[in-house]
Design an enzyme around this catalytic site. Structure first.
Site, short mmCIF file in Angstrom:
data_model
loop_
_atom_site.label_atom_id
_atom_site.label_comp_id
_atom_site.label_asym_id
_atom_site.label_seq_id
_atom_site.Cartn_x
_atom_site.Cartn_y
_atom_site.Cartn_z
CD GLU A 26 -108.29 -31.47 33.55
OE1 GLU A 26 -107.29 -30.76 33.74
OE2 GLU A 26 -108.52 -32.02 32.46
CD GLU A 57 -107.44 -31.79 29.42
OE1 GLU A 57 -107.10 -32.91 28.97
OE2 GLU A 57 -106.89 -31.26 30.39
CG PHE A 80 -103.82 -23.51 31.56
CD1 PHE A 80 -103.21 -22.26 31.67
CD2 PHE A 80 -103.76 -24.38 32.63
CE1 PHE A 80 -102.56 -21.90 32.84
CE2 PHE A 80 -103.11 -24.02 33.80
CZ PHE A 80 -102.50 -22.77 33.91
CG ASP A 82 -102.56 -22.93 26.31
OD1 ASP A 82 -101.69 -22.39 25.62
OD2 ASP A 82 -103.12 -22.35 27.27
CG PHE A 83 -104.57 -28.07 28.41
CD1 PHE A 83 -103.31 -27.88 27.86
CD2 PHE A 83 -104.74 -27.87 29.77
CE1 PHE A 83 -102.24 -27.49 28.64
CE2 PHE A 83 -103.67 -27.48 30.56
CZ PHE A 83 -102.42 -27.28 30.00
CG HIS A 126 -99.57 -23.98 30.72
ND1 HIS A 126 -98.77 -24.89 30.09
CD2 HIS A 126 -100.16 -24.65 31.75
CE1 HIS A 126 -98.85 -26.06 30.72
NE2 HIS A 126 -99.70 -25.94 31.72
C1 TPP Z 1 -103.69 -31.74 29.06
C2 TPP Z 1 -103.47 -31.08 30.36
N1 TPP Z 1 -104.50 -30.89 31.20
C3 TPP Z 1 -104.34 -30.26 32.38
C4 TPP Z 1 -103.10 -29.79 32.74
C5 TPP Z 1 -102.91 -29.02 34.03
N2 TPP Z 1 -102.12 -29.84 34.96
C6 TPP Z 1 -100.79 -29.71 35.07
S1 TPP Z 1 -100.12 -30.82 36.07
C7 TPP Z 1 -101.62 -31.49 36.44
C8 TPP Z 1 -101.72 -32.63 37.36
C9 TPP Z 1 -100.89 -33.77 36.89
O1 TPP Z 1 -101.02 -34.81 37.80
P1 TPP Z 1 -100.08 -36.06 37.73
O2 TPP Z 1 -100.05 -36.60 36.35
O3 TPP Z 1 -100.49 -36.97 38.80
O4 TPP Z 1 -98.63 -35.47 38.01
P2 TPP Z 1 -98.12 -34.75 39.35
O5 TPP Z 1 -98.41 -33.31 39.21
O6 TPP Z 1 -98.81 -35.37 40.50
O7 TPP Z 1 -96.66 -35.01 39.36
C10 TPP Z 1 -102.63 -30.83 35.75
C11 TPP Z 1 -104.06 -31.12 35.84
C12 TPP Z 1 -102.04 -29.99 31.82
N3 TPP Z 1 -100.81 -29.53 32.07
N4 TPP Z 1 -102.24 -30.65 30.66
#
Ligand code: TPP
Ligand code: MG
Lengths: 325, 296
Positions: A26, A57, A80, A82-83, A126
């Site tokens: 990602e 993931e 991370f 964690d995921f 995290h």
């Molecule tokens: C399972 C998981 N994978 C990756 C992340 C890292 N991460 C945190 S927010 C995010 C983007 C989320 O995008 P969206 O759902 O569009 O929400 P936005 O941030 O745009 O509000 C990512 C990849 C996470 N928190 N959880």
């Protein structure tokens, strides 16, 4: 050179050496280059080999396994570690099993990269160190990044093994320098085992994965200067399966052994190492192998609370003192 | 009386203050502000009751402040100070309070919200889960939607579609669209712009009433993320040209006064919270959970 640059070079080398090597994860496209910048420059240089993915993931790890099944090399970054729980099925029940469950050996060049650990105030989901959940999975190798092991050699080894690997990268290391060791000590590397020591035989042997190197060195320095206690630090690159023989050889000469890791208490890698040493050195060791790790706790966000939970230099210092009583 | 405008401005100034504190090195860890997305939770607030469960995500400060008028508790949580909602343990993205829960793992909350909805089914209350567009990459989202439709769950999924996930534009992450995905499960889907609080309420009030009777609903809001994903990590150009309700309202009568009030309030909250001592976790600082190697 910083550890993250060395890791970045290693990834460059893998993709350059093999046009059928892929990197998936990602947000790893330039100019961002990944949440921790380990993949910087790669998408620009190898646009056909670097794939940015949705937040999936499980699927992207499965895709990596599919590529590996077809003979390609696949490196998957989980943002991370964690995921990685989301990809546990693909790693444990597919990739690791496929190597052997069909009766004959299926080579699989799959590396799952896992930015790991706490100390940055990212909070309970995290900051974890989940290495222990991957210890003892048949067919799966567990590696950890270290400032004493050139990532280029480590990646070459993981790829040559043709077995699925999880590669834990303590996030704290990214900005640290490679091969930088306190002047008090010298260090060497034999096989996959780094050793940091002084010229006298050690009172205590500390065994730790790469992410703990700096905390262990800081504790060793204080133990030497404040207590005149001499320690040798051993850092294996591959945590599992563990090559215990070189650890046994060093531990045999010491008065105590401490295994230090950031994992929270319970079912730790250290317990596994301790068991291996006890089996080999029962009756030789003066004391049971001591374990230093984080508390039996989730990892809080606020820094003062996080510090109270995580393994620190002081945890190691205290455990070494205790082990020599 | 707190007006919608007061709430919107409170959230706006709260988030700005956070980025400011980060820039000054006074905040530790990470935070995701909802700058530009404030209208969604403010519009929804009066449509949700105290018995409804809200599941928030990493970008949850607006969700929290629209439900609880408690900027000091939230800031204390983010700064790890006394008076923190969760003792500073959870931080910005892990908050639990009276029917409100947030967690930082994408997609995780949706099956949990379905479980809460199963618990609430027949009671007239609902479970509401906020997710972003990027979170539609997670398989758990689809498993939960299937269950919600299959079991007639009072589940309201609020999608804040800002067209980006961290740095990944939706076009690189989503084939097809959210509406069609909902249709595949027979789950109702409504797409709304997020620019007019009252219009949103008019449209949603009857739809949400039927959610309470067990007809799950996905509401998709088109919003703009005006800030970075977390802090200082925006790789986009043209952010300054994105539509912003705040800029558009500047000339509206009463705006300047409300704006100054909200700004002052947030400033005094920041001063107050910064002066507080660090939070303590639980009643007893010798909490066994904090001891290294302690037995459970
Ligand atoms: C399972 C998981 N994978 C990756 C992340 C890292 N991460 C945190 S927010 C995010 C983007 C989320 O995008 P969206 O759902 O569009 O929400 P936005 O941030 O745009 O509000 C990512 C990849 C996470 N928190 N959880
Ligand atoms: Mg988004």
């Amino acid at each position: 050179m910083r550890v993250v640059e060395n890791l970045n070079h290693a990834l460059h080398e893998v993709l350059a050496a093999d046009p059928r090597a892929f990197l998936l994860g990602e947000d790893l496209l330039d100019p961002y280059g990944g949440a921790f910048k380990a993949t910087r420059g790669l998408s620009t240089r190898f646009p056909a080999q670097v794939v940015t993915t949705p937040i999936s993931e499980s699927a992207i790890t499965g895709v990596g396994a599919g590529l590996a099944l077809c003979g390609d090399t696949a490196i998957v970054e989980i943002m991370f570690s964690d995921f990685v729980t989301l990809a546990f099925d693909q790693i444990v029940n597919f990739a690791a099993k496929s190597v052997s469950m069909y009766g004959s050996r299926v080579p699989m060049r799959l590396i799952v990269r896992l930015p790991t650990g706490g100390g940055r105030g990212y909070g309970p989901t995290h900051s974890q160190s989940l290495q222990k959940h991957f210890i003892g999975v048949p067919g799966l190798d567990v590696y950890e990044m270290s400032p004493l092991h050139d990532n280029r050699a480590v990646f070459a080894e993981m790829i040559a093994a043709e077995r699925p690997c999880v590669f834990f990268e303590d996030k704290i290391l990214y900005t640290k320098r490679m091969h930088e060791v306190d002047d008090l000590f010298t260090w060497d590397l034999t096989g996959g085992l780094a050793r940091v020591h002084v010229d006298t035989p050690p009172d205590c042997v500390i065994i730790a994965p790469g992410g703990v190197t700096h905390r262990a060195l800081a504790a060793m320095r204080r133990l030497l200067l404040e207590q005149e206690i001499v320690c040798t630090l051993l850092v294996p690159s591959r945590l599992h399966p563990l090559d215990a023989a070189p650890l046994v050889a060093v531990a045999r000469e010491a008065r105590s052994v401490v295994v230090a890791e950031e994992s929270t208490a319970g079912g730790t890698w250290g317990a596994e190492v301790a068991h291996a040493l006890h089996r080999e050195l029962w009756g030789v060791l003066r004391n049971p192998v001591a374990l230093a790790h984080s508390a039996d706790s989730i990892i809080p966000t606020a820094s003062h609370l996080e510090r109270a939970v995580l393994l620190t230099e002081t945890t190691i210092y205290d455990t070494v003192l205790e082990s020599l009583k | 009386m707190t007006t919608d405008l007061d709430r919107l401005l409170l959230i706006r100034h709260f988030e700005r203050a956070l980025l400011d504190l980060f820039a000054k090195g006074e905040l530790n860890g990470t935070t995701h502000t909802c700058l530009g997305q404030e209208i969604v939770p403010v519009a929804l607030a009066p449509l949700l009751g105290p018995r409804d469960h809200v599941f928030s995500n990493h970008r949850g400060h607006g969700h929290y402040l629209a439900r609880f008028d408690d900027p000091a508790g939230l800031l204390a949580e983010i700064m790890g100070r006394e008076g923190a909602v969760c003792d500073g343990v959870g931080g910005s993205q892990h908050i639990l309070r009276e029917g409100y829960l947030s967690t930082g793992v994408q997609g995780e909350s949706l099956p949990v919200a379905a479980g809460a909805a199963l618990h609430l089914r027949g009671s007239g209350a609902l479970a509401c889960a906020y997710i972003g567009d990027g979170t539609w990459g997670e398989g758990a989202v689809y498993e939960a939607l299937n269950l919600a439709a299959l079991w007639s769950l009072p589940l309201l999924v609020v999608v804040e579609h800002n067209g980006i996930a961290q740095t990944t534009p939706t076009s690189l992450a989503m084939a097809g669209d959210i509406g069609a995905r909902c249709a595949a499960f027979g789950v109702r889907h409504a797409a709304l712009p997020a620019d007019d609080v009252l219009e949103i309420r008019d449209r949603l009030a009857p739809l949400i009433a039927s959610v309470r009777d067990g007809a799950p609903l996905v509401v998709e809001f088109a919003v703009n993320r005006l800030g970075p994903h977390s802090k200082g990590d925006d790789t986009r150009s043209g952010v300054a040209d994105l539509r912003d309700w705040y800029r558009e309202m500047v000339g509206v009568p009463g705006f300047a006064d409300a704006d100054a009030r909200a700004r002052d309030r947030v400033e005094s909250v920041v001063r107050d919270v910064k002066a507080r001592p660090p939070s303590t976790w639980g009643q007893d600082s010798a909490d066994p959970r904090l001891l290294h190697g302690a037995k459970p």
